[in-house]
Scaffold this motif. Structure first.
Motif, PDB file in Angstrom:
ATOM      1  N   ILE A 127      26.320  -2.208  -1.029  1.00  0.00           N
ATOM      2  CA  ILE A 127      25.756  -2.233  -2.383  1.00  0.00           C
ATOM      3  C   ILE A 127      25.770  -3.671  -2.876  1.00  0.00           C
ATOM      4  O   ILE A 127      26.824  -4.272  -3.039  1.00  0.00           O
ATOM      5  N   ARG A 128      24.578  -4.209  -3.067  1.00  0.00           N
ATOM      6  CA  ARG A 128      24.440  -5.584  -3.542  1.00  0.00           C
ATOM      7  C   ARG A 128      24.304  -5.579  -5.060  1.00  0.00           C
ATOM      8  O   ARG A 128      23.833  -4.609  -5.645  1.00  0.00           O
ATOM      9  N   PRO A 129      24.708  -6.667  -5.716  1.00  0.00           N
ATOM     10  CA  PRO A 129      24.558  -6.728  -7.175  1.00  0.00           C
ATOM     11  C   PRO A 129      23.136  -6.429  -7.637  1.00  0.00           C
ATOM     12  O   PRO A 129      22.947  -5.725  -8.626  1.00  0.00           O
ATOM     13  N   ARG A 130      22.141  -6.894  -6.918  1.00  0.00           N
ATOM     14  CA  ARG A 130      20.755  -6.633  -7.337  1.00  0.00           C
ATOM     15  C   ARG A 130      20.401  -5.152  -7.238  1.00  0.00           C
ATOM     16  O   ARG A 130      19.547  -4.667  -7.968  1.00  0.00           O
ATOM     17  N   ASP A 131      21.062  -4.409  -6.333  1.00  0.00           N
ATOM     18  CA  ASP A 131      20.817  -2.965  -6.236  1.00  0.00           C
ATOM     19  C   ASP A 131      21.271  -2.271  -7.521  1.00  0.00           C
ATOM     20  O   ASP A 131      20.625  -1.344  -8.003  1.00  0.00           O
TER      21      ASP A 131
END
Length: 136
Positions: A127-131
Motif C-alpha cells: 500500500i503506497r501513500p498515493r493509493d
C-alpha cells in the motif's frame, strides 16, 4: 498512512535512528490504541538486509505483528529475500519501487521468529501513500 498502519496494531516496532524515520514513527504511535514495544535502533540505519533479518529473528515469540521503519534499498532487498509467494498486484507494486511511506504486509507461517528465513513469507499487500490518497 499513520492511521492505516496503526489500525494494523503492531505489537513491536523497530525504527531506525534517522530523523526521517522517527518522524514517520510519531504519528503511528499517536494512532495506536494498544501498547507497542518501540525499538529505536542503529541496526536499521546504514545497514543491510542481513542485519534487518537478525533483528527480526531475535523478536520474542509473543510478538505476532511487527513493523519495521527503515531505509531503501535495504527494505526492498529484505522483502525480496523473504517472499516465497505473493498476491500478483502487490508483487508488481513491490517490484516497481517502494516509495517513501509504503506499507508492505508480509505474513510468515513460522513457529518462531528465529525460523524466519528466505522465502518463508507471503506478500499480502503493498500500500503506497498515493493509493490511500486515491481513495479520498
Amino acid at each position: 498512512m499513520a492511521p492505516l498502519v496503526a489500525a494494523w496494531q503492531p505489537q513491536w516496532i523497530g525504527c531506525s535512528i534517522a530523523q526521517r524515520t522517527r518522524e514517520t514513527l510519531m504519528p503511528i504511535i499517536g494512532n495506536l490504541t494498544a501498547a507497542a514495544e518501540i525499538n529505536l535502533t542503529a541496526a536499521l540505519y546504514d545497514s543491510n538486509e542481513a542485519a534487518y533479518l537478525r533483528l527480526l529473528r531475535a523478536l520474542p515469540n509473543t510478538v505476532n505483528r511487527a513493523l519495521l521503519i527503515g531505509h531503501n534499498p535495504v527494505l526492498e532487498d529484505l522483502c525480496q529475500l523473504l517472499i516465497g509467494s505473493a498476491e500478483p498486484k502487490a508483487l508488481e507494486q513491490l517490484m516497481e519501487k517502494l516509495p517513501t511511506g509504503t506499507l508492505v504486509v508480509l505474513e510468515c507461517a513460522i513457529g518462531r521468529w528465529s525460523d524466519l528465513a528466505p522465502q518463508t513469507a507471503d506478500l499480502r499487500d503493498t500500500i503506497r501513500p498515493r493509493d490511500v490518497l486515491d481513495l479520498r
